[in-house]
Design a protein around this motif. Structure first.
Motif, PDB file in Angstrom:
ATOM      1  N   GLU A  89      34.894   7.380  65.426  1.00 40.46           N
ATOM      2  CA  GLU A  89      34.004   6.255  65.171  1.00 40.46           C
ATOM      3  C   GLU A  89      33.976   5.880  63.699  1.00 40.46           C
ATOM      4  N   ILE A  90      33.938   6.862  62.792  1.00 42.55           N
ATOM      5  CA  ILE A  90      33.893   6.479  61.386  1.00 42.55           C
ATOM      6  C   ILE A  90      35.202   5.829  60.952  1.00 42.55           C
ATOM      7  N   HIS A  91      36.286   6.123  61.674  1.00 46.57           N
ATOM      8  CA  HIS A  91      37.568   5.507  61.332  1.00 46.57           C
ATOM      9  C   HIS A  91      37.670   4.081  61.858  1.00 46.57           C
ATOM     10  N   THR A  92      37.174   3.841  63.060  1.00 48.01           N
ATOM     11  CA  THR A  92      37.359   2.531  63.683  1.00 48.01           C
ATOM     12  C   THR A  92      36.140   1.622  63.572  1.00 48.01           C
ATOM     13  N   ARG A  93      34.923   2.200  63.412  1.00 45.84           N
ATOM     14  CA  ARG A  93      33.719   1.365  63.330  1.00 45.84           C
ATOM     15  C   ARG A  93      32.769   1.869  62.235  1.00 45.84           C
ATOM     16  N   PRO A  94      33.251   1.930  60.988  1.00 43.85           N
ATOM     17  CA  PRO A  94      32.393   2.427  59.907  1.00 43.85           C
ATOM     18  C   PRO A  94      31.140   1.581  59.713  1.00 43.85           C
ATOM     19  N   GLN A  95      31.242   0.261  59.998  1.00 48.23           N
ATOM     20  CA  GLN A  95      30.062  -0.600  59.829  1.00 48.23           C
ATOM     21  C   GLN A  95      28.934  -0.176  60.769  1.00 48.23           C
ATOM     22  N   ALA A  96      29.284   0.194  61.990  1.00 51.95           N
ATOM     23  CA  ALA A  96      28.262   0.586  62.957  1.00 51.95           C
ATOM     24  C   ALA A  96      27.555   1.860  62.518  1.00 51.95           C
ATOM     25  N   VAL A  97      28.311   2.805  61.931  1.00 52.47           N
ATOM     26  CA  VAL A  97      27.694   4.051  61.455  1.00 52.47           C
ATOM     27  C   VAL A  97      26.753   3.744  60.291  1.00 52.47           C
ATOM     28  N   ALA A  98      27.227   2.923  59.344  1.00 51.45           N
ATOM     29  CA  ALA A  98      26.376   2.526  58.223  1.00 51.45           C
ATOM     30  C   ALA A  98      25.146   1.771  58.716  1.00 51.45           C
ATOM     31  N   GLY A  99      25.320   0.983  59.779  1.00 51.45           N
ATOM     32  CA  GLY A  99      24.196   0.243  60.341  1.00 51.45           C
ATOM     33  C   GLY A  99      23.113   1.155  60.877  1.00 51.45           C
ATOM     34  N   ARG A 100      23.508   2.276  61.477  1.00 48.48           N
ATOM     35  CA  ARG A 100      22.507   3.229  61.953  1.00 48.48           C
ATOM     36  C   ARG A 100      21.759   3.876  60.788  1.00 48.48           C
ATOM     37  N   LEU A 101      22.412   3.962  59.645  1.00 51.12           N
ATOM     38  CA  LEU A 101      21.782   4.563  58.482  1.00 51.12           C
ATOM     39  C   LEU A 101      20.752   3.641  57.833  1.00 51.12           C
ATOM     40  N   VAL A 102      21.118   2.387  57.604  1.00 48.33           N
ATOM     41  CA  VAL A 102      20.245   1.509  56.807  1.00 48.33           C
ATOM     42  C   VAL A 102      19.750   0.290  57.565  1.00 48.33           C
ATOM     43  N   GLY A 103      20.087   0.173  58.847  1.00 46.62           N
ATOM     44  CA  GLY A 103      19.657  -0.996  59.613  1.00 46.62           C
ATOM     45  C   GLY A 103      18.145  -1.140  59.686  1.00 46.62           C
ATOM     46  N   ARG A 104      17.454  -0.028  59.887  1.00 42.78           N
ATOM     47  CA  ARG A 104      15.996  -0.090  59.979  1.00 42.78           C
ATOM     48  C   ARG A 104      15.375  -0.488  58.644  1.00 42.78           C
ATOM     49  N   LEU A 105      16.022  -0.127  57.537  1.00 41.51           N
ATOM     50  CA  LEU A 105      15.515  -0.510  56.223  1.00 41.51           C
ATOM     51  C   LEU A 105      15.555  -2.024  56.041  1.00 41.51           C
ATOM     52  N   VAL A 106      16.679  -2.638  56.350  1.00 36.51           N
ATOM     53  CA  VAL A 106      16.764  -4.091  56.149  1.00 36.51           C
ATOM     54  C   VAL A 106      15.888  -4.836  57.154  1.00 36.51           C
ATOM     55  N   ARG A 107      15.698  -4.242  58.336  1.00 33.40           N
ATOM     56  CA  ARG A 107      14.767  -4.883  59.272  1.00 33.40           C
ATOM     57  C   ARG A 107      13.343  -4.808  58.734  1.00 33.40           C
ATOM     58  N   GLY A 108      12.977  -3.686  58.116  1.00 36.28           N
ATOM     59  CA  GLY A 108      11.647  -3.534  57.566  1.00 36.28           C
ATOM     60  C   GLY A 108      11.384  -4.425  56.373  1.00 36.28           C
ATOM     61  N   LEU A 109      12.452  -4.842  55.699  1.00 39.26           N
ATOM     62  CA  LEU A 109      12.334  -5.750  54.560  1.00 39.26           C
ATOM     63  C   LEU A 109      12.615  -7.195  54.942  1.00 39.26           C
ATOM     64  N   ALA A 110      12.855  -7.430  56.245  1.00 39.33           N
ATOM     65  CA  ALA A 110      13.130  -8.779  56.776  1.00 39.33           C
ATOM     66  C   ALA A 110      14.359  -9.406  56.141  1.00 39.33           C
ATOM     67  N   THR A 111      15.377  -8.596  55.878  1.00 38.44           N
ATOM     68  CA  THR A 111      16.633  -9.132  55.347  1.00 38.44           C
ATOM     69  C   THR A 111      17.795  -8.928  56.319  1.00 38.44           C
ATOM     70  N   SER A 112      17.477  -8.761  57.593  1.00 34.63           N
ATOM     71  CA  SER A 112      18.525  -8.571  58.602  1.00 34.63           C
ATOM     72  C   SER A 112      19.485  -9.743  58.651  1.00 34.63           C
TER      73      SER A 112
END
Length: 413
Positions: free
Chosen positions: A380-403
Motif C-alpha cells: 500500500e505505501i508503494h502504490t497508494r502513499p496518498q491514502a496512507v498519508a490521508g489516514r494520518l492527517v485527514g482528520r486534522l484538515v477536516r477539523g480545520l475545515a481545509t479539506s
C-alpha cells in the motif's frame, strides 16, 4: 511458475496461467484461490468480498477468469470481459469489506481477444485484520474461507492493540526528546514517526551508517513526488543542510537543531524556532521528523501579527515520510508492514494559514494537540502513499475545515 519477491506465484501472461494448469501446479491453498467471475449482483459481490477478506490475515491472491471442472477437479481458462473488471474488484474491497481492504489488481489480456482476460488480485497481509463482510469476520483455512469465532477475533484484536500502543509511545518519546523544552516552546511543533513493524533491528544499517550520500539522494529525488501545492512550504527538506551522527542513526537538520546533544540554539537576534527541522533515519529502518513550524506567526515584524496553523506543512511531511519509508523498504528489501504516527502541538484557538492567505478568519481548532497512528502494508505505501498519508492527517484538515484544499492530495487516484 513465476515467483515474485515475496515468494508468491504471480502470472504475467495467459501463457503463464495455462502452463501452471497444464503442469497441475494450479491449486487452491491458504494463499491462493481461483474464481470464474466476480459477478454484479449483491450475492456474488458479497462472496467476492468474503474471498478477499479471507486473505487479509496472512496475505494471498485471487485469480479471476479460471473455472473449475467439477468432474475431474481440474482448472480451465475462462477469460472474462476486462472492461471495468479491475475497478469493480477494487470497489468491492473498499465498500463491501469492513474496514476497507487494500488490494492490487493486475489485468492479464487473453491472446485470442485482448478485451477479455484475467485479473490477478494481490491482497497483502493487512495490519487491520481481521476484516468483516456483512457483519461476519472472515478468515481462511487450508484452502477455503472460514467464519472466525469470537475467540479468534478477540485474539487477533489483542495482537493489533500493542502495535497502536507502541506507535503512541514512539510519538511521546519524540516529544520528550524535542530540541526545545516544552515549557519554552513559542511555536507548535510537528512530530512524525515511521517504523517497520517486522524488520531486523539492523535492516538499514549499511544505508544509514555510510557517508550518507545515498540517503541524501533519496530525500532530494523524492521531492518531485510531493504535490507542488504543498512542496515549497518552508521549511522544506532543503533547509536541512547540516548532517549529524546520532545514537540510532543519521540526521539532516537545520542550523537551529545543531546544538550539542540535540539541543536548540537560536542563531539570530529573532527567535528562529520556526526554522527548526530535524530528519532522522535509523539503523532499524525507522524515520523520525521534528518540525518547529506547526504554527507560525504572520506579520510579527510589522503589521498585525497573527498566529496560524501550518496544516499544509503537516500534509507535505506526512506525504514525504510515507514516500521515504517506501524508498527505504525498496533499498533494504523489507516487504513487511509499517506503522506511522503524527503529533502536532500548540493548536488550540488557532485557524489554518489557508484562511489567512485569503484575509479571512477560519474555524479555530478546539484541542491543544492532534495525534493519529495508522498501519499500512508495504504494497500500500508503494502504490497508494496518498491514502496512507490521508489516514494520518485527514482528520486534522477536516477539523480545520481545509479539506477542500488538501483532500485531493491525500487520495489515491
Amino acid at each position: 511458475m513465476r515467483i515474485n519477491g515475496e515468494g508468491q506465484w504471480q502470472p504475467e501472461t495467459e501463457a503463464d496461467i495455462r502452463a501452471c494448469i497444464d503442469d497441475a501446479d494450479l491449486q487452491e491453498s491458504h494463499y491462493l484461490d481461483m474464481k470464474r467471475e466476480v459477478g454484479d449482483n449483491p450475492r456474488k459481490r458479497k462472496e467476492t468480498a468474503a474471498d478477499l477478506a479471507s486473505f487479509a490475515l496472512d496475505g494471498g491472491a485471487l485469480l479471476i477468469g479460471v473455472a473449475e471442472n467439477k468432474e475431474n477437479r481440474t482448472w480451465e481458462l475462462a477469460p472474462q470481459p476486462l472492461n471495468g473488471l479491475a475497478e469493480r474488484i477494487e470497489q468491492v474491497a473498499a465498500s463491501a469489506v469492513d474496514p476497507a481492504l487494500f488490494v492490487a489488481t493486475h489485468e492479464i489480456p487473453s491472446a485470442a481477444d485482448p478485451t477479455t482476460g484475467y485479473v490477478f488480485v494481490q491482497i497483502p497481509q493487512s495490519p487491520s485484520a481481521p476484516h468483516m463482510v456483512d457483519g461476519v469476520y472472515i478468515g481462511r483455512g487450508d484452502k477455503t474461507k472460514t467464519r472466525l469465532s469470537d475467540a479468534e477475533v478477540t485474539r487477533y484484536h489483542a495482537k493489533r492493540e500493542p502495535i497502536e500502543g507502541h506507535l503512541e509511545r514512539l510519538l511521546d518519546a519524540e516529544r520528550d526528546r524535542d530540541h526545545v523544552p516544552a515549557h519554552t516552546q513559542q511555536t507548535g511543533h510537528l512530530y512524525l514517526v515511521a517504523h517497520p513493524l517486522s524488520a531486523r533491528r539492523d535492516v538499514a544499517l549499511q544505508l544509514v551508517r555510510d557517508d550518507g550520500s545515498e540517503l541524501l539522494q533519496l530525500i532530494v529525488a523524492l521531492e518531485g513526488t510531493i504535490p507542488r501545492d504543498v512542496r515549497e512550504f518552508a521549511p522544506t527538506p532543503g533547509y536541512a543542510t547540516a548532517t549529524a551522527t546520532r545514537a540510532q542513526g543519521r540526521a539532516w537538520c537545520t542550523q537551529a537543531a545543531l546544538g550539542p546533544g540535540r539541543t536548540f540554539e537560536s542563531t539570530s537576534a529573532h527567535n528562529d524556532e520556526e526554522d527548526l527541522l530535524d530528519i532522522e533515519f535509523r539503523e532499524d529502518g525507522g524515520i523520525r521528523v521534528l518540525m518547529g513550524r506547526m504554527t507560525a506567526t504572520w506579520g510579527r515584524y510589522g503589521g498585525d501579527a497573527k498566529t496560524v496553523v501550518a496544516d499544509g506543512l503537516a500534509v507535505a511531511y506526512a506525504l514525504r515520510v510515507v514516500r521515504w519509508a517506501d524508498a527505504i523498504a525498496e533499498r533494504t528489501g523489507y516487504h513487511g508492514s509499517w506503522g506511522f504516527g503524527v503529533l502536532a502541538t500548540g493548536l488550540r484557538g488557532l485557524s489554518s494559514s489557508a484562511y489567512q492567505e485569503r484575509f479571512s478568519s477560519g474555524p479555530t481548532y478546539d484541542a491543544d494537540e492532534y495525534r493519529e497512528v495508522t498501519t499500512a502494508s508495504g504494497m500500500e505505501i508503494h502504490t497508494r502513499p496518498q491514502a496512507v498519508a490521508g489516514r494520518l492527517v485527514g482528520r486534522l484538515v477536516r477539523g480545520l475545515a481545509t479539506s477542500v484544499r488538501y483532500d485531493g492530495l491525500l487520495r489515491a487516484d
